[in-house]
Design a protein around this motif. Structure first.
Motif, PDB file in Angstrom:
ATOM      1  N   ASN A  54       0.849  -1.196   0.000  1.00 50.29           N
ATOM      2  CA  ASN A  54       0.000   0.000   0.000  1.00 50.29           C
ATOM      3  C   ASN A  54       0.885   1.246   0.000  1.00 50.29           C
ATOM      4  OD1 ASN A  54       0.668   0.579   2.831  1.00 50.29           O
ATOM      5  ND2 ASN A  54      -0.690  -1.125   3.317  1.00 50.29           N
ATOM      6  N   GLY A  55       0.257   2.390  -0.076  1.00 47.38           N
ATOM      7  CA  GLY A  55       1.007   3.640  -0.153  1.00 47.38           C
ATOM      8  C   GLY A  55       1.716   3.979   1.144  1.00 47.38           C
ATOM      9  N   THR A  56       1.123   3.596   2.272  1.00 48.88           N
ATOM     10  CA  THR A  56       1.752   3.869   3.561  1.00 48.88           C
ATOM     11  C   THR A  56       3.065   3.094   3.685  1.00 48.88           C
ATOM     12  OG1 THR A  56      -0.479   4.111   4.461  1.00 48.88           O
ATOM     13  CG2 THR A  56       1.313   3.962   6.048  1.00 48.88           C
ATOM     14  N   ALA A  57       3.066   1.839   3.233  1.00 43.95           N
ATOM     15  CA  ALA A  57       4.289   1.027   3.240  1.00 43.95           C
ATOM     16  C   ALA A  57       5.338   1.648   2.326  1.00 43.95           C
ATOM     17  CB  ALA A  57       3.972  -0.403   2.799  1.00 43.95           C
ATOM     18  N   GLU A 167       8.517  12.700  -2.143  1.00 39.61           N
ATOM     19  CA  GLU A 167       7.218  13.221  -2.575  1.00 39.61           C
ATOM     20  C   GLU A 167       6.127  12.203  -2.298  1.00 39.61           C
ATOM     21  OE1 GLU A 167       8.685  14.169  -6.745  1.00 39.61           O
ATOM     22  OE2 GLU A 167       6.793  15.283  -6.639  1.00 39.61           O
ATOM     23  N   ASP A 168       5.094  12.624  -1.596  1.00 41.90           N
ATOM     24  CA  ASP A 168       3.903  11.791  -1.500  1.00 41.90           C
ATOM     25  C   ASP A 168       2.965  12.222  -2.628  1.00 41.90           C
ATOM     26  OD1 ASP A 168       1.585  10.440  -1.016  1.00 41.90           O
ATOM     27  OD2 ASP A 168       1.496  10.870   1.128  1.00 41.90           O
ATOM     28  N   ALA A 169       2.992  11.438  -3.709  1.00 41.80           N
ATOM     29  CA  ALA A 169       2.171  11.761  -4.887  1.00 41.80           C
ATOM     30  C   ALA A 169       0.997  10.784  -4.994  1.00 41.80           C
ATOM     31  CB  ALA A 169       3.028  11.731  -6.135  1.00 41.80           C
ATOM     32  N   SER A 170       0.593  10.234  -3.838  1.00 41.42           N
ATOM     33  CA  SER A 170      -0.469   9.216  -3.805  1.00 41.42           C
ATOM     34  C   SER A 170      -1.727   9.624  -4.561  1.00 41.42           C
ATOM     35  CB  SER A 170      -0.867   8.937  -2.351  1.00 41.42           C
ATOM     36  OG  SER A 170       0.213   8.377  -1.661  1.00 41.42           O
ATOM     37  N   GLU A 171      -2.068  10.911  -4.500  1.00 40.86           N
ATOM     38  CA  GLU A 171      -3.321  11.363  -5.109  1.00 40.86           C
ATOM     39  C   GLU A 171      -3.089  11.948  -6.498  1.00 40.86           C
ATOM     40  OE1 GLU A 171      -5.098  14.034  -2.244  1.00 40.86           O
ATOM     41  OE2 GLU A 171      -5.010  12.525  -0.658  1.00 40.86           O
ATOM     42  N   CYS A 172      -1.860  11.857  -6.981  1.00 44.51           N
ATOM     43  CA  CYS A 172      -1.485  12.672  -8.146  1.00 44.51           C
ATOM     44  C   CYS A 172      -0.810  11.908  -9.258  1.00 44.51           C
ATOM     45  CB  CYS A 172      -0.599  13.812  -7.677  1.00 44.51           C
ATOM     46  SG  CYS A 172      -1.473  14.897  -6.545  1.00 44.51           S
ATOM     47  N   PHE A 191       3.399   6.398  -4.395  1.00 41.99           N
ATOM     48  CA  PHE A 191       2.024   6.378  -4.904  1.00 41.99           C
ATOM     49  C   PHE A 191       1.192   5.375  -4.118  1.00 41.99           C
ATOM     50  CE2 PHE A 191       4.532   7.884  -8.468  1.00 41.99           C
ATOM     51  CZ  PHE A 191       3.787   8.991  -8.877  1.00 41.99           C
ATOM     52  N   SER A 192      -0.119   5.600  -4.164  1.00 38.53           N
ATOM     53  CA  SER A 192      -1.056   4.669  -3.544  1.00 38.53           C
ATOM     54  C   SER A 192      -2.085   4.239  -4.574  1.00 38.53           C
ATOM     55  CB  SER A 192      -1.763   5.350  -2.369  1.00 38.53           C
ATOM     56  OG  SER A 192      -2.948   4.642  -2.034  1.00 38.53           O
ATOM     57  N   PHE A 193      -2.520   2.983  -4.482  1.00 37.52           N
ATOM     58  CA  PHE A 193      -3.558   2.479  -5.390  1.00 37.52           C
ATOM     59  C   PHE A 193      -4.718   1.919  -4.578  1.00 37.52           C
ATOM     60  CE2 PHE A 193       0.682   1.532  -7.342  1.00 37.52           C
ATOM     61  CZ  PHE A 193       0.703   2.638  -8.194  1.00 37.52           C
ATOM     62  N   ASN A 196     -10.015   4.455  -3.672  1.00 34.48           N
ATOM     63  CA  ASN A 196     -10.551   5.670  -4.292  1.00 34.48           C
ATOM     64  C   ASN A 196      -9.527   6.463  -5.121  1.00 34.48           C
ATOM     65  OD1 ASN A 196      -9.104   7.316  -2.534  1.00 34.48           O
ATOM     66  ND2 ASN A 196     -10.846   7.849  -1.257  1.00 34.48           N
ATOM     67  N   LYS A 197      -8.313   5.960  -5.258  1.00 36.25           N
ATOM     68  CA  LYS A 197      -7.310   6.686  -6.039  1.00 36.25           C
ATOM     69  C   LYS A 197      -7.603   6.596  -7.542  1.00 36.25           C
ATOM     70  CE  LYS A 197      -4.759   8.080  -2.554  1.00 36.25           C
ATOM     71  NZ  LYS A 197      -5.208   7.443  -1.322  1.00 36.25           N
ATOM     72  N   ILE A 198      -6.865   7.356  -8.357  1.00 30.47           N
ATOM     73  CA  ILE A 198      -7.219   7.439  -9.783  1.00 30.47           C
ATOM     74  C   ILE A 198      -7.072   6.096 -10.481  1.00 30.47           C
ATOM     75  CG2 ILE A 198      -4.953   8.278 -10.610  1.00 30.47           C
ATOM     76  CD1 ILE A 198      -6.765  10.175 -12.480  1.00 30.47           C
TER      77      ILE A 198
END
Ligand SMILES: *Cc1c(COP(=O)(O)O)cnc(C)c1O
Length: 381
Positions: A54-57, A167-172, A191-193, A196-198
């Motif tokens: 996940n993105g937190t990891a 950079e936390d680009a999880s939403e971008c 990044f996070s997937f 609800n992410k893109i």
């Protein structure tokens, strides 16, 4: 109910997942993990990508490979999902929160500059936060809502004070700053997937970097720091953070649709603006001229009269439209309430008055016009 932002599963997801199941490669080894990493690296112009659960990891491991140590301080955004602040704490460091600016809701780099000038000093090559005596070892800007932190001053500060930029680009995913993909501007990007992410893999994340040593170490740490392919021998504490092939199969199919998703999200943002900008009490969060946003989440600022924002949320809910307020500024959350915060007034204001509108890629124009009609009705009555 018209949902806020839900996954759009309409491409090769079934085909690729079925192939995993048929071939038995359902765990953390498999071709889809490699392919998903490669296509992500290419998409964000980075040399290396390492998939995570996940993105937190991804953030946790990035902080470790970037050399953030127990007792250090890390500068991050006050207005953000809580994940980056928690990850900073996982490595024993403490966050210093920088408040948001009101145009794009991102970390305010002027507040950051003032903080460095007034509250920090350099000792040799190190930047020290005077009050706590802590060494500041990294900058962790969080790009929120598809928009971009103003990266030029960030990178300049990083170079001037010898800080790494995570950079936390999880939403971008797919957003750009001066034509460079977010996530690729700093030393390492995440990044996070999640749902609800893109793009979504159900749960998943990715680390991207041009530093081959860091990429290698990230891969090592996410697989329990195993030193030897044949023997189970370990020199340090590792983590079980690798993404499974099944999730990566979904991710690869989702990536094939990213351009289409971004186009759709941008059309959604345009339609909202065309139909709502005449309402005096609403202001839209927009990309600045030097950026290009994936418009992950269309967001409005509702002028602060009579708590209109929460009232609008309830009104929409009663008409079967889901909307969402932003995260309470991180320094106000109990686990981080003892941390330093700089210029928090605007983050609090944004938190109280900003609302995210339905932005799912499969939302029909008819559905969106229904959302728009209800927002208009709310302000007209
Ligand atoms: C979603 C998100 C994350 C990571 O979330 P996971 O659920 O762990 O994948 C991190 N930062 C921001 C800003 C996010 O929006």
């Amino acid at each position: 109910m018209i949902p806020l932002s839900i996954p759009n599963i309409s491409g090769n997801e079934w085909t690729y997942v079925k192939r995993c199941l048929d071939e038995g490669f359902i765990s953390s080894v498999g071709e889809y993990v490699n392919q998903f990493e490669q296509v992500t690296a290419r998409t964000v112009d980075s040399q290396y990508a390492v998939a995570t659960v996940n993105g937190t990891a991804a953030l946790h491991i990035s902080l470790i490979v970037a050399g953030v140590k127990n007792g250090d301080a890390v500068i991050t955004s006050d207005l953000s999902f809580i994940s980056p602040a928690n990850a900073i704490r996982y490595v024993g460091a403490v966050p210093i929160f920088i408040g948001a600016e009101k145009n794009h809701f991102q970390m305010d780099t002027n507040k950051l500059k003032n903080f460095l000038a007034e509250d920090c000093e350099t000792k040799g090559n190190e930047l020290i936060h005077r009050k706590s005596g802590r060494k500041i070892s990294a900058l962790l800007p969080v790009h929120i809502l598809g928009q971009s932190v103003d990266m030029e001053p960030i990178l300049q500060i990083a170079s001037e004070y010898h800080l790494t930029t995570i950079e936390d680009a999880s939403e971008c995913l797919g957003s750009r700053y001066k034509n460079k993909p977010l996530g690729s501007l700093g030393s390492i990007g995440c990044f996070s997937f999640n749902g609800n992410k893109i793009i979504s893999t159900g749960g998943g994340g990715m680390i991207v970097t041009n530093n081959s040593e860091w990429a290698k170490r990230a891969r090592y740490l996410t697989t329990q720091a195993r030193d030897n392919e044949l023997e189970y021998i370990h020199q340090e504490i590792g983590y079980n953070y690798r993404l499974s092939n099944v999730h990566a199969a979904i991710g690869l199919a989702q990536m094939e649709k990213l351009t289409h998703f971004i186009e759709k999200k941008r059309r959604i943002a345009t339609l909202y603006q065309e139909n709502l900008s005449s309402i005096q009490s609403i202001r839209f969060v927009n990309e600045s001229p030097e950026t290009s946003s994936n418009y992950w989440m269309s967001t409005i600022f509702v002028e602060p009269s009579e708590n209109n924002c929460r009232k609008l949320r309830s009104y929409l809910r009663s008409h079967n439209v889901e909307s969402r307020t932003l995260w309470m500024p991180l320094h106000l959350n109990l686990p981080h309430s003892q941390c330093e915060v700089v210029g928090a007034l605007d983050s609090k204001d944004i938190y109280e008055h900003a609302l995210c509108l339905p932005s799912s890629t499969q939302m029909s124009e008819e559905e969106q016009l229904y959302v728009i009609k209800n927002i208009r009705d709310f302000f007209e009555n």
